[in-house]
Motif scaffolding. Structure first.
Motif, PDB file in Angstrom:
ATOM      1  N   GLU A 152     -10.824  -2.259 -12.485  1.00 19.39           N
ATOM      2  CA  GLU A 152      -9.683  -1.441 -12.902  1.00 19.39           C
ATOM      3  C   GLU A 152      -9.020  -0.904 -11.646  1.00 19.39           C
ATOM      4  N   VAL A 153      -7.738  -0.604 -11.741  1.00 13.78           N
ATOM      5  CA  VAL A 153      -7.026  -0.162 -10.548  1.00 13.78           C
ATOM      6  C   VAL A 153      -5.823   0.701 -10.908  1.00 13.78           C
ATOM      7  N   LYS A 154      -5.597   1.723 -10.086  1.00 11.90           N
ATOM      8  CA  LYS A 154      -4.370   2.522 -10.140  1.00 11.90           C
ATOM      9  C   LYS A 154      -3.725   2.416  -8.764  1.00 11.90           C
ATOM     10  N   CYS A 155      -2.404   2.261  -8.720  1.00  9.86           N
ATOM     11  CA  CYS A 155      -1.710   2.086  -7.441  1.00  9.86           C
ATOM     12  C   CYS A 155      -0.441   2.913  -7.372  1.00  9.86           C
ATOM     13  N   VAL A 156      -0.171   3.429  -6.193  1.00 14.30           N
ATOM     14  CA  VAL A 156       1.179   3.862  -5.836  1.00 14.30           C
ATOM     15  C   VAL A 156       1.633   2.857  -4.783  1.00 14.30           C
ATOM     16  N   LEU A 157       2.591   2.000  -5.148  1.00 13.35           N
ATOM     17  CA  LEU A 157       3.061   0.952  -4.246  1.00 13.35           C
ATOM     18  C   LEU A 157       4.488   1.278  -3.815  1.00 13.35           C
ATOM     19  N   PRO A 158       4.689   1.686  -2.561  1.00  9.00           N
ATOM     20  CA  PRO A 158       6.021   2.101  -2.114  1.00  9.00           C
ATOM     21  C   PRO A 158       6.932   0.937  -1.751  1.00  9.00           C
ATOM     22  N   PHE A 159       6.409  -0.278  -1.820  1.00 10.11           N
ATOM     23  CA  PHE A 159       7.199  -1.480  -1.509  1.00 10.11           C
ATOM     24  C   PHE A 159       6.652  -2.641  -2.333  1.00 10.11           C
ATOM     25  N   TYR A 160       7.446  -3.715  -2.407  1.00 10.35           N
ATOM     26  CA  TYR A 160       7.007  -4.905  -3.142  1.00 10.35           C
ATOM     27  C   TYR A 160       6.430  -5.909  -2.152  1.00 10.35           C
ATOM     28  N   TYR A 161       5.237  -6.398  -2.466  1.00 10.42           N
ATOM     29  CA  TYR A 161       4.598  -7.435  -1.657  1.00 10.42           C
ATOM     30  C   TYR A 161       4.022  -8.461  -2.624  1.00 10.42           C
ATOM     31  N   GLU A 162       4.480  -9.692  -2.509  1.00  7.89           N
ATOM     32  CA  GLU A 162       4.180 -10.727  -3.496  1.00  7.89           C
ATOM     33  C   GLU A 162       2.681 -10.927  -3.703  1.00  7.89           C
ATOM     34  N   ASN A 163       1.922 -10.953  -2.616  1.00  4.51           N
ATOM     35  CA  ASN A 163       0.482 -11.200  -2.741  1.00  4.51           C
ATOM     36  C   ASN A 163      -0.229 -10.096  -3.527  1.00  4.51           C
ATOM     37  N   PHE A 164       0.206  -8.838  -3.308  1.00  2.85           N
ATOM     38  CA  PHE A 164      -0.378  -7.742  -4.085  1.00  2.85           C
ATOM     39  C   PHE A 164      -0.046  -7.929  -5.560  1.00  2.85           C
ATOM     40  N   ASN A 165       1.192  -8.281  -5.825  1.00  4.13           N
ATOM     41  CA  ASN A 165       1.638  -8.455  -7.210  1.00  4.13           C
ATOM     42  C   ASN A 165       0.840  -9.549  -7.902  1.00  4.13           C
ATOM     43  N   GLU A 166       0.573 -10.638  -7.190  1.00  5.00           N
ATOM     44  CA  GLU A 166      -0.203 -11.743  -7.776  1.00  5.00           C
ATOM     45  C   GLU A 166      -1.609 -11.292  -8.139  1.00  5.00           C
ATOM     46  N   LYS A 167      -2.230 -10.526  -7.250  1.00  6.00           N
ATOM     47  CA  LYS A 167      -3.582 -10.026  -7.526  1.00  6.00           C
ATOM     48  C   LYS A 167      -3.584  -9.093  -8.737  1.00  6.00           C
TER      49      LYS A 167
END
Length: 258
Positions: free
Chosen positions: A153-168
């Motif tokens: 499980e995961v909670k994120c605050v992502l201040p930018f878009y990064y494709e590899n993070f999105n895929e994971k």
């Protein structure tokens, strides 16, 4: 919340009583021993290595000040003094923490971290600062991707878009893992279009921080004061207290940005 406000109050203004307890090595040795367990004079002499006259003189002062009391030939800390010793220990831990993580705090934007989470900084006492090097310039990103791959499980605050993070994150969502993400409102549409995550929430703040909390670890990244995200440093920990701090930070930030 009330507990954390008390921490802030104690960190902002150390009472003269706490200073008295803290400004003598002899007193600190005695108090540290009694903090661990009640002791008689013989035990104090053996544990601290202090001479009897020094112990006796300081014990008399501590007893008169209401810091210790004698019961069945053993000295005990009073409840109020035990609390003050805990405050001293927490303050010391916080100072050591700030010194240890100076590179990630100095010249970085930390004002976006809610006050409630600042009050709980002491929970990061066992976190680690990891830094990239010339051999592996993508060390930070690879570290994050590995953490996401291993998460249940995961909670994120992502201040930018990064494709590899999105895929994971998409892989986790497709495998019915619990995923929740907060993103800046100006890139919300990108996430909304490319993400398979159901729980995505926008926020208006800029230059916030990167936060990832999984069931196993926490990761914190900050923006530099020039407005650019620091890709070379992350604060991370698998310690339960650090994960608790990160979960609280996520919750506090979410509440502030409703």
């Amino acid at each position: 919340m009330e507990e954390n406000e008390n921490y802030l109050k104690h960190y902002d203004s150390i009472s003269s009583e706490v200073k008295y307890l803290n400004n003598s090595l002899v007193r600190l040795k005695i108090l540290a021993t009694l903090y661990d367990h009640p002791s008689n004079m013989k035990d104090l002499n053996k544990t601290t290595g202090l001479i009897y006259s020094s112990i006796s003189s300081n014990m008399h002062k501590l007893e008169l000040g209401g810091h210790v009391y004698l019961d069945l030939n053993k000295y005990y800390l009073t409840n109020s003094t035990r609390l003050k010793i805990e405050q001293i220990l927490e303050l010391s831990d916080l100072i050591n923490l700030l010194n240890e993580f100076f590179n990630i705090l100095d010249k970085h934007l930390v004002n976006m971290i809610p006050n409630q989470s600042v009050a709980e900084l002491y929970l990061l006492g066992k976190a680690n600062l990891i830094e990239s090097d010339s051999i592996d310039v993508y060390k930070m990103y690879n570290f994050i991707e590995t953490a996401l791959s291993n998460a249940d499980e995961v909670k994120c605050v992502l201040p930018f878009y990064y494709e590899n993070f999105n895929e994971k994150l998409n892989e986790l969502a497709q495998n019915n893992k619990k995923v929740e993400v907060m993103v800046p409102v100006d890139i919300f549409e990108i996430f909304d279009e490319k993400s398979k995550i159901k729980n995505i929430y926008p926020f208006n703040s800029e230059n916030t921080f990167l936060l990832i909390v999984t069931n196993e670890l926490m990761i914190l990244g900050l923006f530099k004061d020039d407005g650019y995200f620091d890709q070379n440093r992350l604060l991370t920990s698998k310690n339960d207290d650090s994960i608790k701090w990160a979960n609280n930070l996520y919750k506090n930030f979410k509440i502030e940005n409703k």
